[in-house]
Scaffold this motif. Structure first.
Motif, PDB file in Angstrom:
ATOM      1  N   ILE A   1       1.270   7.046  17.265  1.00  0.00           N
ATOM      2  CA  ILE A   1       2.696   6.946  17.589  1.00  0.00           C
ATOM      3  C   ILE A   1       3.477   7.365  16.342  1.00  0.00           C
ATOM      4  CG2 ILE A   1       4.588   5.445  18.328  1.00  0.00           C
ATOM      5  CD1 ILE A   1       2.436   3.550  19.486  1.00  0.00           C
ATOM      6  N   ARG A   2       4.289   8.398  16.510  1.00  0.00           N
ATOM      7  CA  ARG A   2       5.143   8.857  15.411  1.00  0.00           C
ATOM      8  C   ARG A   2       6.578   8.524  15.784  1.00  0.00           C
ATOM      9  NH1 ARG A   2       3.860  15.212  14.744  1.00  0.00           N
ATOM     10  NH2 ARG A   2       5.121  15.017  12.874  1.00  0.00           N
ATOM     11  N   ALA A   3       7.202   7.707  14.962  1.00  0.00           N
ATOM     12  CA  ALA A   3       8.613   7.386  15.186  1.00  0.00           C
ATOM     13  C   ALA A   3       9.436   8.115  14.131  1.00  0.00           C
ATOM     14  CB  ALA A   3       8.834   5.885  15.094  1.00  0.00           C
ATOM     15  N   GLU A   4      10.261   9.053  14.587  1.00  0.00           N
ATOM     16  CA  GLU A   4      11.222   9.677  13.667  1.00  0.00           C
ATOM     17  C   GLU A   4      12.418   8.741  13.597  1.00  0.00           C
ATOM     18  OE1 GLU A   4      12.084  13.801  14.453  1.00  0.00           O
ATOM     19  OE2 GLU A   4      10.030  14.132  15.126  1.00  0.00           O
ATOM     20  N   VAL A   5      12.763   8.329  12.397  1.00  0.00           N
ATOM     21  CA  VAL A   5      13.703   7.219  12.248  1.00  0.00           C
ATOM     22  C   VAL A   5      14.786   7.528  11.219  1.00  0.00           C
ATOM     23  CG1 VAL A   5      11.890   5.537  12.839  1.00  0.00           C
ATOM     24  CG2 VAL A   5      12.313   6.097  10.422  1.00  0.00           C
ATOM     25  N   ARG A   6      15.856   6.708  11.311  1.00  0.00           N
ATOM     26  CA  ARG A   6      16.871   6.664  10.250  1.00  0.00           C
ATOM     27  C   ARG A   6      16.783   5.278   9.632  1.00  0.00           C
ATOM     28  NH1 ARG A   6      20.761  11.068  10.563  1.00  0.00           N
ATOM     29  NH2 ARG A   6      19.826  12.376  12.167  1.00  0.00           N
ATOM     30  N   LEU A   7      16.627   5.262   8.332  1.00  0.00           N
ATOM     31  CA  LEU A   7      16.347   4.019   7.623  1.00  0.00           C
ATOM     32  C   LEU A   7      17.577   3.493   6.914  1.00  0.00           C
ATOM     33  CD1 LEU A   7      13.126   5.615   6.376  1.00  0.00           C
ATOM     34  CD2 LEU A   7      13.079   3.367   7.480  1.00  0.00           C
ATOM     35  N   SER A   8      17.703   2.179   6.943  1.00  0.00           N
ATOM     36  CA  SER A   8      18.743   1.531   6.149  1.00  0.00           C
ATOM     37  C   SER A   8      18.148   0.260   5.554  1.00  0.00           C
ATOM     38  CB  SER A   8      19.970   1.218   7.015  1.00  0.00           C
ATOM     39  OG  SER A   8      19.597   0.396   8.097  1.00  0.00           O
ATOM     40  N   CYS A   9      18.799  -0.227   4.528  1.00  0.00           N
ATOM     41  CA  CYS A   9      18.278  -1.371   3.774  1.00  0.00           C
ATOM     42  C   CYS A   9      19.370  -2.428   3.676  1.00  0.00           C
ATOM     43  CB  CYS A   9      17.873  -0.892   2.377  1.00  0.00           C
ATOM     44  SG  CYS A   9      17.112  -2.163   1.359  1.00  0.00           S
ATOM     45  N   ARG A  10      19.007  -3.667   3.946  1.00  0.00           N
ATOM     46  CA  ARG A  10      19.956  -4.773   3.779  1.00  0.00           C
ATOM     47  C   ARG A  10      19.246  -5.908   3.055  1.00  0.00           C
ATOM     48  NH1 ARG A  10      18.303  -8.878   6.995  1.00  0.00           N
ATOM     49  NH2 ARG A  10      17.335  -8.374   9.001  1.00  0.00           N
ATOM     50  N   ASP A  11      20.027  -6.821   2.487  1.00  0.00           N
ATOM     51  CA  ASP A  11      19.443  -7.998   1.846  1.00  0.00           C
ATOM     52  C   ASP A  11      18.715  -8.846   2.883  1.00  0.00           C
ATOM     53  OD1 ASP A  11      20.561  -7.245  -0.549  1.00  0.00           O
ATOM     54  OD2 ASP A  11      22.318  -8.545  -0.354  1.00  0.00           O
ATOM     55  N   GLY A  12      17.609  -9.425   2.488  1.00  0.00           N
ATOM     56  CA  GLY A  12      16.924 -10.368   3.362  1.00  0.00           C
ATOM     57  C   GLY A  12      17.736 -11.653   3.474  1.00  0.00           C
ATOM     58  N   ARG A  13      17.659 -12.295   4.639  1.00  0.00           N
ATOM     59  CA  ARG A  13      18.414 -13.533   4.850  1.00  0.00           C
ATOM     60  C   ARG A  13      17.554 -14.729   4.433  1.00  0.00           C
ATOM     61  NH1 ARG A  13      19.077 -10.781  10.210  1.00  0.00           N
ATOM     62  NH2 ARG A  13      20.951  -9.501   9.969  1.00  0.00           N
ATOM     63  N   PRO A  14      18.203 -15.805   4.027  1.00  0.00           N
ATOM     64  CA  PRO A  14      17.428 -16.981   3.604  1.00  0.00           C
ATOM     65  C   PRO A  14      16.442 -17.449   4.668  1.00  0.00           C
ATOM     66  CG  PRO A  14      19.736 -17.246   3.012  1.00  0.00           C
ATOM     67  CD  PRO A  14      19.651 -15.993   3.823  1.00  0.00           C
ATOM     68  N   GLU A  15      16.826 -17.387   5.952  1.00  0.00           N
ATOM     69  CA  GLU A  15      15.900 -17.859   6.989  1.00  0.00           C
ATOM     70  C   GLU A  15      14.706 -16.908   7.125  1.00  0.00           C
ATOM     71  OE1 GLU A  15      19.049 -16.995   7.433  1.00  0.00           O
ATOM     72  OE2 GLU A  15      19.371 -15.845   9.287  1.00  0.00           O
ATOM     73  N   GLU A  16      14.917 -15.627   6.783  1.00  0.00           N
ATOM     74  CA  GLU A  16      13.788 -14.694   6.790  1.00  0.00           C
ATOM     75  C   GLU A  16      12.844 -14.998   5.621  1.00  0.00           C
ATOM     76  OE1 GLU A  16      15.734 -10.685   8.796  1.00  0.00           O
ATOM     77  OE2 GLU A  16      16.303 -11.187   6.732  1.00  0.00           O
ATOM     78  N   TRP A  17      13.434 -15.270   4.480  1.00  0.00           N
ATOM     79  CA  TRP A  17      12.630 -15.628   3.289  1.00  0.00           C
ATOM     80  C   TRP A  17      11.804 -16.887   3.565  1.00  0.00           C
ATOM     81  CZ3 TRP A  17      11.033 -13.461  -1.048  1.00  0.00           C
ATOM     82  CH2 TRP A  17      10.562 -14.280  -2.085  1.00  0.00           C
ATOM     83  N   ASP A  18      12.424 -17.842   4.223  1.00  0.00           N
ATOM     84  CA  ASP A  18      11.735 -19.109   4.482  1.00  0.00           C
ATOM     85  C   ASP A  18      10.501 -18.916   5.359  1.00  0.00           C
ATOM     86  OD1 ASP A  18      13.614 -20.400   2.972  1.00  0.00           O
ATOM     87  OD2 ASP A  18      14.814 -21.101   4.687  1.00  0.00           O
ATOM     88  N   ARG A  19      10.518 -17.877   6.182  1.00  0.00           N
ATOM     89  CA  ARG A  19       9.379 -17.654   7.083  1.00  0.00           C
ATOM     90  C   ARG A  19       8.214 -16.930   6.406  1.00  0.00           C
ATOM     91  NH1 ARG A  19      13.393 -16.437  11.177  1.00  0.00           N
ATOM     92  NH2 ARG A  19      13.126 -14.218  10.809  1.00  0.00           N
ATOM     93  N   ILE A  20       8.440 -16.426   5.181  1.00  0.00           N
ATOM     94  CA  ILE A  20       7.367 -15.700   4.499  1.00  0.00           C
ATOM     95  C   ILE A  20       6.407 -16.703   3.878  1.00  0.00           C
ATOM     96  CG2 ILE A  20       6.821 -14.042   2.676  1.00  0.00           C
ATOM     97  CD1 ILE A  20       9.670 -12.967   3.009  1.00  0.00           C
ATOM     98  N   PRO A  21       5.101 -16.597   4.175  1.00  0.00           N
ATOM     99  CA  PRO A  21       4.137 -17.520   3.555  1.00  0.00           C
ATOM    100  C   PRO A  21       4.235 -17.422   2.033  1.00  0.00           C
ATOM    101  CG  PRO A  21       3.085 -16.199   5.276  1.00  0.00           C
ATOM    102  CD  PRO A  21       4.448 -15.628   5.066  1.00  0.00           C
ATOM    103  N   SER A  22       4.079 -18.543   1.355  1.00  0.00           N
ATOM    104  CA  SER A  22       4.303 -18.537  -0.100  1.00  0.00           C
ATOM    105  C   SER A  22       3.386 -17.530  -0.793  1.00  0.00           C
ATOM    106  CB  SER A  22       4.130 -19.945  -0.670  1.00  0.00           C
ATOM    107  OG  SER A  22       2.832 -20.407  -0.371  1.00  0.00           O
ATOM    108  N   GLY A  23       2.168 -17.369  -0.288  1.00  0.00           N
ATOM    109  CA  GLY A  23       1.246 -16.424  -0.923  1.00  0.00           C
ATOM    110  C   GLY A  23       1.668 -14.976  -0.770  1.00  0.00           C
ATOM    111  N   SER A  24       2.555 -14.693   0.167  1.00  0.00           N
ATOM    112  CA  SER A  24       3.002 -13.320   0.394  1.00  0.00           C
ATOM    113  C   SER A  24       4.303 -13.001  -0.335  1.00  0.00           C
ATOM    114  CB  SER A  24       3.215 -13.086   1.901  1.00  0.00           C
ATOM    115  OG  SER A  24       2.018 -13.319   2.607  1.00  0.00           O
ATOM    116  N   ARG A  25       4.932 -14.018  -0.904  1.00  0.00           N
ATOM    117  CA  ARG A  25       6.248 -13.787  -1.520  1.00  0.00           C
ATOM    118  C   ARG A  25       6.178 -12.968  -2.796  1.00  0.00           C
ATOM    119  NH1 ARG A  25       8.984 -19.773  -0.427  1.00  0.00           N
ATOM    120  NH2 ARG A  25       9.049 -19.511   1.848  1.00  0.00           N
TER     121      ARG A  25
END
Lengths: 181, 181
Positions: free
Chosen positions: A91-115
């Protein structure tokens, strides 16, 4: 759209969505290709974090200090590539990319070993005297989310005879058409 | 160059060379990223056909009618990306790509069942009314070899602690240096 094209698109989204849900799904990882800041194409393996079919978006997490963030600021048009080696499905997805700050609730869901993937001193790509000289302390301020808005999906099935290849364009609501493999 | 850097480079070439020799080696397939003819990055899964460490080249077979051939004629700077999901090892080769006609002795070595990748009517990407409308008859005149000359190898080991990342540049004989992961 024909039933066969609809089935191909549905199958692709099911594979992508499985990648966001299951650690050992073939489409858990994908390749993000961008244009380098001095030209030429760059690519790296990334983990698919989220997929939203109605919005036609994919999400990838990144360190704001990584090359890809600077690259997409200069050229947002890239490709997200998925490959299932067992089923021979690409599957090839031709995309337009943008970047935003991660939200605190997104950070909270990241396992500590992956941070440790977000943060660290010195930043990614900086010289080190040895691997042990890197301090991997995470930094939530360096956690960002790349959103890839899909302009076109191209799906290739090499596991069937005949081979099947189809493209689905956002501009016409992802109605598909067959193309030569 | 330190023993650890030498070992990392030797390991990467051993993985790449295994990819050319063994059908189920993780680095049998790789991703070729190029710049699209209207800009933006493109990528696709390809099979690694040959690797030459002394010459610092990789070879991929292609149909001359495929998009990537036109793309590299316009912008030869791309990336060949390898990923071993089991060992968590990534190899990024920044390369300069060129295309030449395949030689008869190279064609003769392609299994007959694989020759359909070169040729076919209509050519890759052309509209089809249905997958069955494609005539996959091979055409040796459409068989070409892409040579990727490596400018830089970047090797990333995520399976060890600490993570290890190093770059090896052709301009200084592939002497390596550690960089932050």
């Amino acid at each position: 759209m024909s039933k066969a094209l609809t089935a191909m698109l549905d199958d692709a989204w099911a594979r992508i969505e499985a990648g966001t849900a299951t650690a050992d799904a073939p489409m858990r990882t994908c390749v993000l290709a961008t244009v380098g800041q001095s030209g030429g194409a760059r690519a790296r393996t990334v983990v698919l974090r989220r997929a939203d079919r109605p919005a036609a978006t994919l999400e990838i997490h990144t360190d704001t200090a990584s090359d890809k963030v600077a690259e997409i600021a200069a050229e947002p048009r890239g490709t997200v590539l998925f490959w299932d080696a067992g089923d021979m499905v690409q599957i090839r997805a031709e995309v337009r990319l943008s970047c935003r700050d991660g939200r605190p609730e997104e950070w909270d869901r990241i396992p500590s070993g992956s941070r440790r993937a977000y943060g660290g001193t010195p930043p990614p790509g900086a010289p080190l005297t040895a691997p042990e000289a890197h301090d991997p302390t995470p930094d939530p301020a360096r956690f960002a989310v790349l959103t890839a808005r899909i302009d076109r999906l191209e799906i290739l099935h090499l596991g069937s005879a005949p081979h099947k290849r189809a493209v689905f364009d956002a501009t016409n609501g992802f109605a598909g058409r067959w193309i030569a493999p």
